[in-house]
Design a protein around this motif. Structure first.
Motif, mmCIF file in Angstrom:
data_model
loop_
_atom_site.group_PDB
_atom_site.id
_atom_site.type_symbol
_atom_site.label_atom_id
_atom_site.label_comp_id
_atom_site.label_asym_id
_atom_site.label_seq_id
_atom_site.Cartn_x
_atom_site.Cartn_y
_atom_site.Cartn_z
ATOM 1 N N MET A 1 38.818 37.417 41.696
ATOM 2 C CA MET A 1 40.201 37.636 41.270
ATOM 3 C C MET A 1 40.351 37.221 39.806
ATOM 4 O O MET A 1 39.947 36.138 39.429
ATOM 5 C CB MET A 1 41.159 36.831 42.153
ATOM 6 N N ASN A 2 40.963 38.088 38.987
ATOM 7 C CA ASN A 2 41.067 37.782 37.569
ATOM 8 C C ASN A 2 42.334 36.969 37.259
ATOM 9 O O ASN A 2 43.161 36.689 38.134
ATOM 10 C CB ASN A 2 41.035 39.077 36.742
ATOM 11 N N ILE A 3 42.455 36.593 35.979
ATOM 12 C CA ILE A 3 43.564 35.739 35.560
ATOM 13 C C ILE A 3 44.907 36.424 35.772
ATOM 14 O O ILE A 3 45.889 35.796 36.187
ATOM 15 C CB ILE A 3 43.383 35.351 34.080
ATOM 16 N N LYS A 4 44.953 37.746 35.531
ATOM 17 C CA LYS A 4 46.202 38.485 35.684
ATOM 18 C C LYS A 4 46.715 38.404 37.113
ATOM 19 O O LYS A 4 47.912 38.194 37.353
ATOM 20 C CB LYS A 4 45.990 39.934 35.255
ATOM 21 N N GLU A 5 45.810 38.561 38.078
ATOM 22 C CA GLU A 5 46.218 38.501 39.486
ATOM 23 C C GLU A 5 46.634 37.093 39.877
ATOM 24 O O GLU A 5 47.596 36.897 40.627
ATOM 25 C CB GLU A 5 45.070 38.983 40.376
ATOM 26 N N ASN A 6 45.907 36.090 39.366
ATOM 27 C CA ASN A 6 46.285 34.699 39.628
ATOM 28 C C ASN A 6 47.683 34.394 39.073
ATOM 29 O O ASN A 6 48.486 33.717 39.703
ATOM 30 C CB ASN A 6 45.282 33.739 38.985
ATOM 31 N N PHE A 7 47.951 34.912 37.877
ATOM 32 C CA PHE A 7 49.246 34.709 37.239
ATOM 33 C C PHE A 7 50.358 35.339 38.076
ATOM 34 O O PHE A 7 51.401 34.720 38.310
ATOM 35 C CB PHE A 7 49.227 35.318 35.834
ATOM 36 N N LYS A 8 50.118 36.578 38.554
ATOM 37 C CA LYS A 8 51.134 37.271 39.361
ATOM 38 C C LYS A 8 51.409 36.520 40.661
ATOM 39 O O LYS A 8 52.567 36.357 41.063
ATOM 40 C CB LYS A 8 50.665 38.692 39.661
ATOM 41 N N MET A 9 50.362 36.041 41.299
ATOM 42 C CA MET A 9 50.546 35.306 42.549
ATOM 43 C C MET A 9 51.288 33.993 42.306
ATOM 44 O O MET A 9 52.130 33.576 43.116
ATOM 45 C CB MET A 9 49.188 35.025 43.197
ATOM 46 N N ALA A 10 51.002 33.337 41.198
ATOM 47 C CA ALA A 10 51.684 32.087 40.877
ATOM 48 C C ALA A 10 53.170 32.323 40.636
ATOM 49 O O ALA A 10 54.024 31.581 41.142
ATOM 50 C CB ALA A 10 51.047 31.449 39.645
ATOM 51 N N ILE A 11 53.495 33.391 39.890
ATOM 52 C CA ILE A 11 54.897 33.713 39.624
ATOM 53 C C ILE A 11 55.616 34.063 40.920
ATOM 54 O O ILE A 11 56.749 33.618 41.154
ATOM 55 C CB ILE A 11 55.001 34.880 38.611
ATOM 56 N N ASP A 12 54.967 34.855 41.773
ATOM 57 C CA ASP A 12 55.586 35.225 43.059
ATOM 58 C C ASP A 12 55.875 33.993 43.896
ATOM 59 O O ASP A 12 56.938 33.879 44.522
ATOM 60 C CB ASP A 12 54.659 36.169 43.834
ATOM 61 N N SER A 13 54.938 33.050 43.910
ATOM 62 C CA SER A 13 55.117 31.829 44.691
ATOM 63 C C SER A 13 56.260 30.984 44.131
ATOM 64 O O SER A 13 57.063 30.424 44.889
ATOM 65 C CB SER A 13 53.821 31.012 44.697
ATOM 66 N N ILE A 14 56.361 30.888 42.792
ATOM 67 C CA ILE A 14 57.423 30.089 42.171
ATOM 68 C C ILE A 14 58.791 30.676 42.478
ATOM 69 O O ILE A 14 59.729 29.969 42.851
ATOM 70 C CB ILE A 14 57.189 30.001 40.647
#
Length: 408
Positions: A1-14
């Motif tokens: 999983m790349n940084i972009k996907e990690n970022f999207k998942m983090a934003i969704d969780s927040i």
């Protein structure tokens, strides 16, 4: 999983838990806002004080006589001439004597501060402005002949002559504490200084100012005209230390006082350094206290991230079962913690700037938010997220996928 996907998942969780995310960031927001506001107001106050010192004359030196010295060691007119002749950097030099007195015109009577010195006092005097509005300053002839002349400020003229400012040629009666008095003719009017105080002070209770030759002051009270201090202006700031040392050495030589420490030369740059040191110490101490809120905020981030790991145990197990690596899970939760802290830092930065402007406006100073402070806030916020997010992220990454899938 790349940084972009990690970022999207983090934003969704927040954003899936908005209130909890906000409360998590609150400690960081308060800490950052407090630190930024304190630093901005502190830097602004420091700049204001520095500007005041520049206005007073950063190239001004005060030479004083110690209490151990006798009247034989006091400054003389010959000392002043010798100092000016021997040290080219000196542009103006004058004794600095001020007494409390009363002054009376045909219209009014007021408490006064009577300032006296040589004609150079026009430029060395820090109490009255040097800018002439009417007439002239007292000159060397007035000084040598002890003429009964005086220079007043516009404020003094208004107070004593029914709001008139051009009072050149008018006369005043100056009376000392001992009951002696002398009649003075006004030869000049300098710019006033009280206008900015209106609305804050009762101007009728503030002493008026006038300047006269030191030799004339001696007629009023001979006991107050011993020269125990000199105010000196030099050509530029670069010459201030050298001129200070030369003056002390020359005075010690002339008065046979080598090694007795009777003479001290203090300049405004030294005073400014001391003020800046105290201000910096105070501002940094308060900022350090405010930064404790950042520690509390970081602990809050770690706490909420641990709760998030517990809540998402099955999700983590599922992802690991589908091939997600330990590093991927670690980066996912670490990025979530960093983003939480960074968003809190940005909100805190904005609130801090607004708070600084509000406080500075009330204090009538200009806040100073430097680029380095902004960068420091963003870096520190990121560091808080990394430091306090590493443990929850590692805990999530090390979960056994089989045990995680069994978690209810």
């Amino acid at each position: 999983m790349n940084i972009k996907e990690n970022f999207k998942m983090a934003i969704d969780s927040i954003f899936a838990n908005k209130m909890r995310s906000f409360l998590t960031m609150l400690g960081i927001i308060i800490g950052i806002a407090a630190v930024i506001a304190i630093l901005a107001v502190g830097n602004g106050a420091t700049s204001e004080i520095t500007g005041t010192f520049d206005d007073l004359g950063a190239s001004t030196i005060s030479v004083t006589l110690s209490e151990e010295a006798t009247s034989q060691d006091a400054f003389t007119d010959e000392d002043i001439k010798a100092l000016k002749a021997a040290i080219p950097a000196i542009t103006h030099i004058s004794p600095d004597k001020t007494i409390g007195a009363s002054v009376e015109s045909e219209f009014d009577k007021r408490t006064a501060l009577a300032l006296s010195g040589t004609p150079d006092m026009q430029y060395t005097n820090q109490t009255m402005d040097s800018s002439l509005v009417y007439g002239r300053y007292f000159n060397q002839t007035d000084y040598q002949d002890a003429k009964n002349v005086a220079v007043v400020s516009e404020d003094t003229a208004k107070a004593l002559f029914n709001d008139r400012t051009n009072v050149v040629g008018e006369s005043l009666q100056l009376s000392g504490d001992a009951g002696n008095s002398i009649r003075l003719q006004i030869v000049g009017v300098v710019k006033g200084t009280f206008e900015q105080l209106q609305g804050s002070f009762d101007l009728s209770q503030i002493p008026v100012y006038l300047a006269l030759p030191l030799t004339t002051m001696e007629k009023l009270n001979s006991s107050v005209v011993t020269m125990d201090s000199l105010t000196v202006q030099v050509a530029d700031k670069e010459a201030i230390e050298s001129a200070s040392n030369q003056m002390v050495r020359l005075l010690e030589t002339r008065h046979d006082a080598l090694g007795k420490d009777y003479y001290t030369a203090t300049n405004f740059l030294q005073a400014l350094d001391q003020v800046n040191s105290v201000l910096s110490l105070f501002v940094n101490f308060i900022a350090a206290v405010a930064a404790i809120a950042l520690l509390v905020g970081g602990i809050g981030v770690m706490n909420i991230m641990l709760v998030s790991v517990t809540e998402r145990t099955r999700e983590i197990g599922t992802r690991k079962a589908l091939g997600a690596t330990t590093g991927t899970i670690l980066m996912q939760f670490l990025m979530e913690a960093v983003i939480l802290s960074l968003i809190g830092g940005i909100i805190g930065l904005i609130l801090g700037i607004l708070l600084a402007n509000g406080i500075a406006g009330a204090l009538n100073i200009v806040p100073s938010v430097t680029l380095s402070a902004i960068v420091l806030v963003l870096v520190f916020s990121t560091a808080v997220g990394v430091f306090f997010g590493i443990y929850p992220a590692r805990k999530a990454a090390k979960l056994d996928p089989i045990e995680a899938l069994r978690y209810e």
